[in-house]
Design an enzyme around this catalytic site. Structure first.
Site, short mmCIF file in Angstrom:
data_model
loop_
_atom_site.label_atom_id
_atom_site.label_comp_id
_atom_site.label_asym_id
_atom_site.label_seq_id
_atom_site.Cartn_x
_atom_site.Cartn_y
_atom_site.Cartn_z
N ARG A 32 21.30 33.81 5.63
CA ARG A 32 21.22 35.27 5.80
C ARG A 32 19.79 35.58 6.22
NH1 ARG A 32 23.51 40.18 2.18
NH2 ARG A 32 25.32 39.43 3.29
N HIS A 75 27.69 39.87 11.58
CA HIS A 75 28.15 39.50 10.23
C HIS A 75 29.54 38.87 10.40
CE1 HIS A 75 28.14 39.23 6.03
NE2 HIS A 75 28.09 40.49 5.67
N GLN A 101 31.98 38.38 7.37
CA GLN A 101 32.55 39.65 6.92
C GLN A 101 33.75 40.01 7.79
OE1 GLN A 101 31.39 41.89 4.28
NE2 GLN A 101 33.46 42.61 4.72
N ASP A 150 30.57 51.71 7.39
CA ASP A 150 29.51 50.90 6.78
C ASP A 150 28.30 51.82 6.62
OD1 ASP A 150 27.96 48.80 5.83
OD2 ASP A 150 27.53 47.99 7.82
N CYS A 200 32.55 47.35 3.90
CA CYS A 200 32.16 45.99 3.54
C CYS A 200 31.35 45.94 2.25
CB CYS A 200 31.37 45.35 4.68
SG CYS A 200 29.92 46.30 5.14
N ARG A 227 36.31 37.68 1.08
CA ARG A 227 35.14 36.93 1.56
C ARG A 227 35.27 35.47 1.13
NH1 ARG A 227 30.49 39.52 2.75
NH2 ARG A 227 30.00 37.46 3.62
N1 CP Z 1 29.22 42.79 2.46
C1 CP Z 1 28.18 41.99 2.13
O1 CP Z 1 27.68 41.20 2.95
O2 CP Z 1 27.78 42.10 0.84
P1 CP Z 1 26.47 41.45 0.21
O3 CP Z 1 25.28 42.07 0.94
O4 CP Z 1 26.49 41.79 -1.24
O5 CP Z 1 26.51 39.97 0.44
#
Ligand code: CP
Length: 303
Positions: A101, A128, A131, A222, A262, A290
């Site tokens: 990430r 992402h 996701q 989002d 999300c 997820r």
């Molecule tokens: N939706 C998502 O990526 O959540 P987090 O940031 O908690 O990983």
């Protein structure tokens, strides 16, 4: 040859379908464990905070017989303490998989090139993809994808980008509704449109949120201010006025429409409590998926 997933476009529409079929099949089983990562180590490099992504990847690796090692934002220093090339080169000697990430998409490309092991994007400022896999899986479970309408209301951001491409490839009619200056980028619209032309779906940018949501089967939003954009928060709050997913907006969708987010949500900004916690919301299914989507993706990568 190692196969990385840095954008959702790294997976063809048939490959996404195969991964999601696998996720559904595993989810249906009582024993969801596998051995595809047996004896393998995954390094989770996170430059931003996470709940869902970190937990679901750690569980997915463990469920597949592997070991996950998590490096938190201050420990990594990706591009600060060490270059992505040096981190990748070292990680490739220790580990079989990198889940990362990060902010800049180029960090993922540099890690993949230097490490020689598969790199999976756990969110960047650009995409992402994991996701989107969980989102499409959730839509499959709640009425199906092909021929149905998905309206995304809000920022044309990383989540919207991955979702539009993945959903269009599954034959959905994708509408994206954003204020001027925050629309989905042209290249992503082009890729989503290309996939839609092969799947029977379609892609439209519709600036009016009421028109965009009209008759939709799924309404998705989002946050308006993503991680790293905090200094723009006030300006964004103003720009997105009228784009809140509230009960009045959702009333324009199909009566059975599902609402997706999300998470984490900025309650009272892009979505109201009433909608997020209401009967049409499937956000907890999305969060759970997820795990199932990513476990299927990792099993597929290492099969
Ligand atoms: N939706 C998502 O990526 O959540 P987090 O940031 O908690 O990983």
């Amino acid at each position: 040859m190692s196969r990385s997933v840095l954008t959702v476009g790294d997976l063809s529409a048939p490959e996404i379908s195969e991964v999601l079929d696998r996720a559904l099949e595993t989810k249906r089983r009582d024993d969801r464990h596998g051995s595809e990562l047996s004896g393998k180590t995954a390094l989770l490099i996170f430059q931003k905070p996470s709940l869902r992504t970190r937990v679901s990847f750690e569980l997915a690796v463990t469920n597949l017989g592997g070991q996950a090692l998590y490096l938190s934002p201050p420990e990594v220093g990706l591009g600060e303490r060490e270059s992505p090339e040096d981190v990748g080169g070292v990680a490739g000697r220790f580990c079989d998989l990198i889940v990362c990430r990060t902010f800049d998409q180029s960090n993922l490309e540099r890690l993949a090139a230097a490490s020689g092991v598969p790199v999976v994007n756990a969110l960047s400022d650009w995409e992402h993809p994991c996701q989107a896999l969980a989102d499409v899986l959730t839509i499959r479970e709640h009425g199906g994808t092909c021929g149905r309408t998905l309206t995304y209301v809000g920022d044309g951001n990383n989540v919207a980008r991955s979702l539009a491409v993945a959903a269009a490839g599954e034959g959905m009619h994708v509408r994206v509704s954003s204020p001027s200056g925050y629309e989905l980028d042209e290249a992503s619209v082009a890729e989503a449109t290309r996939r839609a032309s092969e799947s029977g779906g379609s892609v439209r940018l519709v600036s009016d949120p009421v028109e965009a949501v009209s008759g939709a089967d799924v309404v998705y939003t989002d946050t308006w201010t993503s991680m790293g954009q905090e200094l723009e928060a006030r300006q964004r709050l103003e720009a997105f006025t009228g784009y809140q997913v509230d009960a009045q907006l959702v009333a324009n969708a199909s009566a059975q429409a599902n609402v997706m987010h999300c998470l984490p949500a900025h309650r009272g900004e892009e979505i109201t409590d009433e909608v997020l916690d209401g009967p049409q919301s499937v956000v907890l299914d999305q969060a759970e998926n997820r795990l199932h989507a990513q476990q299927a993706l990792l099993a597929w990568l290492f099969d």
